[in-house]
Design a protein around this motif. Structure first.
Motif, PDB file in Angstrom:
ATOM      1  N   GLY A 202      31.232  37.688  39.322  1.00  0.00           N
ATOM      2  CA  GLY A 202      30.448  38.270  38.235  1.00  0.00           C
ATOM      3  C   GLY A 202      31.293  38.443  36.979  1.00  0.00           C
ATOM      4  N   ASN A 203      31.241  39.644  36.370  1.00  0.00           N
ATOM      5  CA  ASN A 203      32.002  39.892  35.139  1.00  0.00           C
ATOM      6  C   ASN A 203      33.287  40.680  35.389  1.00  0.00           C
ATOM      7  OD1 ASN A 203      31.062  42.450  35.643  1.00  0.00           O
ATOM      8  ND2 ASN A 203      29.866  42.646  33.763  1.00  0.00           N
ATOM      9  N   ASP A 204      33.733  40.728  36.645  1.00  0.00           N
ATOM     10  CA  ASP A 204      34.953  41.448  37.004  1.00  0.00           C
ATOM     11  C   ASP A 204      36.159  40.553  36.723  1.00  0.00           C
ATOM     12  OD1 ASP A 204      37.062  42.798  38.182  1.00  0.00           O
ATOM     13  OD2 ASP A 204      35.939  43.404  39.956  1.00  0.00           O
ATOM     14  N   THR A 205      36.739  40.660  35.534  1.00  0.00           N
ATOM     15  CA  THR A 205      37.827  39.762  35.137  1.00  0.00           C
ATOM     16  C   THR A 205      39.109  40.023  35.924  1.00  0.00           C
ATOM     17  OG1 THR A 205      38.280  41.280  33.285  1.00  0.00           O
ATOM     18  CG2 THR A 205      36.951  39.330  32.820  1.00  0.00           C
ATOM     19  N   ARG A 206      39.323  41.261  36.327  1.00  0.00           N
ATOM     20  CA  ARG A 206      40.516  41.547  37.135  1.00  0.00           C
ATOM     21  C   ARG A 206      40.446  40.780  38.461  1.00  0.00           C
ATOM     22  NH1 ARG A 206      44.070  45.708  37.041  1.00  0.00           N
ATOM     23  NH2 ARG A 206      42.743  46.841  35.572  1.00  0.00           N
ATOM     24  N   ARG A 207      39.285  40.862  39.120  1.00  0.00           N
ATOM     25  CA  ARG A 207      39.126  40.155  40.386  1.00  0.00           C
ATOM     26  C   ARG A 207      39.169  38.639  40.174  1.00  0.00           C
ATOM     27  NH1 ARG A 207      34.065  39.349  44.335  1.00  0.00           N
ATOM     28  NH2 ARG A 207      35.225  38.330  45.983  1.00  0.00           N
ATOM     29  N   LEU A 208      38.559  38.173  39.091  1.00  0.00           N
ATOM     30  CA  LEU A 208      38.577  36.744  38.800  1.00  0.00           C
ATOM     31  C   LEU A 208      40.009  36.236  38.677  1.00  0.00           C
ATOM     32  CD1 LEU A 208      37.371  34.034  37.990  1.00  0.00           C
ATOM     33  CD2 LEU A 208      37.093  34.931  35.659  1.00  0.00           C
ATOM     34  N   ASP A 209      40.845  36.973  37.960  1.00  0.00           N
ATOM     35  CA  ASP A 209      42.236  36.549  37.788  1.00  0.00           C
ATOM     36  C   ASP A 209      42.962  36.514  39.128  1.00  0.00           C
ATOM     37  OD1 ASP A 209      44.230  35.693  36.003  1.00  0.00           O
ATOM     38  OD2 ASP A 209      45.165  37.663  36.007  1.00  0.00           O
ATOM     39  N   ASN A 210      42.705  37.513  39.975  1.00  0.00           N
ATOM     40  CA  ASN A 210      43.344  37.538  41.297  1.00  0.00           C
ATOM     41  C   ASN A 210      42.879  36.372  42.161  1.00  0.00           C
ATOM     42  OD1 ASN A 210      44.743  39.884  40.691  1.00  0.00           O
ATOM     43  ND2 ASN A 210      43.167  41.224  41.536  1.00  0.00           N
ATOM     44  N   GLU A 211      41.581  36.069  42.112  1.00  0.00           N
ATOM     45  CA  GLU A 211      41.048  34.971  42.925  1.00  0.00           C
ATOM     46  C   GLU A 211      41.577  33.626  42.434  1.00  0.00           C
ATOM     47  OE1 GLU A 211      39.789  35.574  45.599  1.00  0.00           O
ATOM     48  OE2 GLU A 211      38.716  37.473  45.516  1.00  0.00           O
ATOM     49  N   LEU A 212      41.706  33.472  41.120  1.00  0.00           N
ATOM     50  CA  LEU A 212      42.234  32.219  40.569  1.00  0.00           C
ATOM     51  C   LEU A 212      43.705  32.026  40.941  1.00  0.00           C
ATOM     52  CD1 LEU A 212      40.553  32.188  37.048  1.00  0.00           C
ATOM     53  CD2 LEU A 212      40.169  30.548  38.899  1.00  0.00           C
TER      54      LEU A 212
END
Length: 321
Positions: free
Chosen positions: A160-170
């Motif tokens: 979704g719009n959770d950029t912290r989680r997005l960065d960790n997943e990437l």
């Protein structure tokens, strides 16, 4: 002039920008002397430090968090700000950060915007899927992660719009891929697709999908989402849908007028809301708000959260039939 104003609800990206500025300006060996962090009511002290020359090598960074001058600016602080900004040391940087949008009508906001850099770090609304996908794609490129189209879609749905989680997943996907393209199978195996939101719950309810709504609700509760927060999102969403549908049925077609009446900040969202409510009626939507009010009373009266929410979900689905 080295003045910066960073604002927006995306605390993760805003924090990253702060750290990048700090790394670019301050020499780590002299950080104890050249980096200052102040609360929003300590503006005068912050201005005094920002106007002084840095010690040793590198520059000075003075950071003021949640500065009150962007929501209410006393004359004394405004005068001191106007006096100090032209006399900041060439190697001194003054940074203001805010979660909410600064009041553009205030002289302090206009002054900082005129002489400094203003950057916005707002969260992308959950319903703007195209922008969310673009954000995922951009951050993936920054991490040098190549995503297939299905992988991009799946990752967007997951975070979704959770950029912290997005960065960790990437970061996780980059280690896995080692330069190779990432497909949907890899995303499915490595990224937990648990980014259900209260907006998805509202959409399932509007569609009359009781099983889906209960599944999303279960996931929200397993992630310890506060029950009253879920209820508040549902109230806001159904209230907005009701307003839009009432205005449509009244013959209103001007999106600006609909946005103003329904208190929708972005008129561009009206188009999507019109599509969402085209298969229901104001009468049906009007039955939902009393159910949600009863849910609020039940939750605040100490009724078990899961039982109260599940009961409300089933009643809402029935009301919309």
């Amino acid at each position: 002039m080295p003045v910066h104003l960073y604002w927006g609800e995306d605390a993760y990206r805003r924090g990253q920008a702060v750290e990048q500025l700090r790394a670019a300006v301050v020499d780590p060996a002299w950080e104890a002397f050249n980096f200052g962090r102040y609360a929003g009511d300590a503006l005068i002290d912050a201005l005094n430090q920002a106007a002084s020359a840095p010690f040793g090598s590198g520059g000075r960074l003075v950071w003021v968090e949640e500065a009150r001058i962007f929501s209410h600016c006393p004359e004394g602080e405004l005068a001191e700000l106007a006096r100090t900004l032209p006399h900041l040391h060439p190697n001194g940087h003054l940074l203001f950060t805010l979660q909410s949008k600064p009041d553009g009508r205030l002289k302090s906001t206009k002054l900082v915007a005129k002489v400094g850099e203003v950057r916005e770090f707002s969260l992308i609304p959950p319903w703007q899927e195209a922008k969310l996908k673009a954000q995922v794609q951009q951050m993936a490129q920054e991490r040098k992660v190549t995503l297939s189209a299905p992988a991009l879609q799946l990752l967007t749905e997951a975070v979704g719009n959770d950029t912290r989680r997005l960065d960790n997943e990437l970061e996780k996907l980059a280690l896995f891929a080692q330069g190779r393209s990432v497909d949907a199978e890899a995303v499915g195996a490595l990224v937990a697709t648990t980014a259900h939101t209260s907006f998805q719950l509202a959409a399932a309810l509007l569609a009359g999908e009781a099983a889906t709504a209960l599944r999303v609700l279960d996931e929200l509760l397993r992630r310890n989402e506060p029950a009253l927060r879920i209820q508040a999102v549902l109230v806001n969403q159904f209230r907005t849908w009701l307003w839009v549908r009432v205005l449509i049925e009244a013959g209103e077609r001007d999106t600006q007028a609909i946005a103003a009446a329904a208190e929708i900040a972005n008129p561009g969202r009206v188009y999507y809301l019109q599509k969402e409510v085209e298969r229901t009626s104001a009468l049906r939507l009007g039955r939902v708000l009393p159910i949600l009010l009863g849910l609020e009373v039940a939750l605040k009266s100490g009724r078990p959260e899961r039982a109260a929410l599940e009961s409300a979900v089933l009643h809402i689905v029935n009301a919309l039939r």
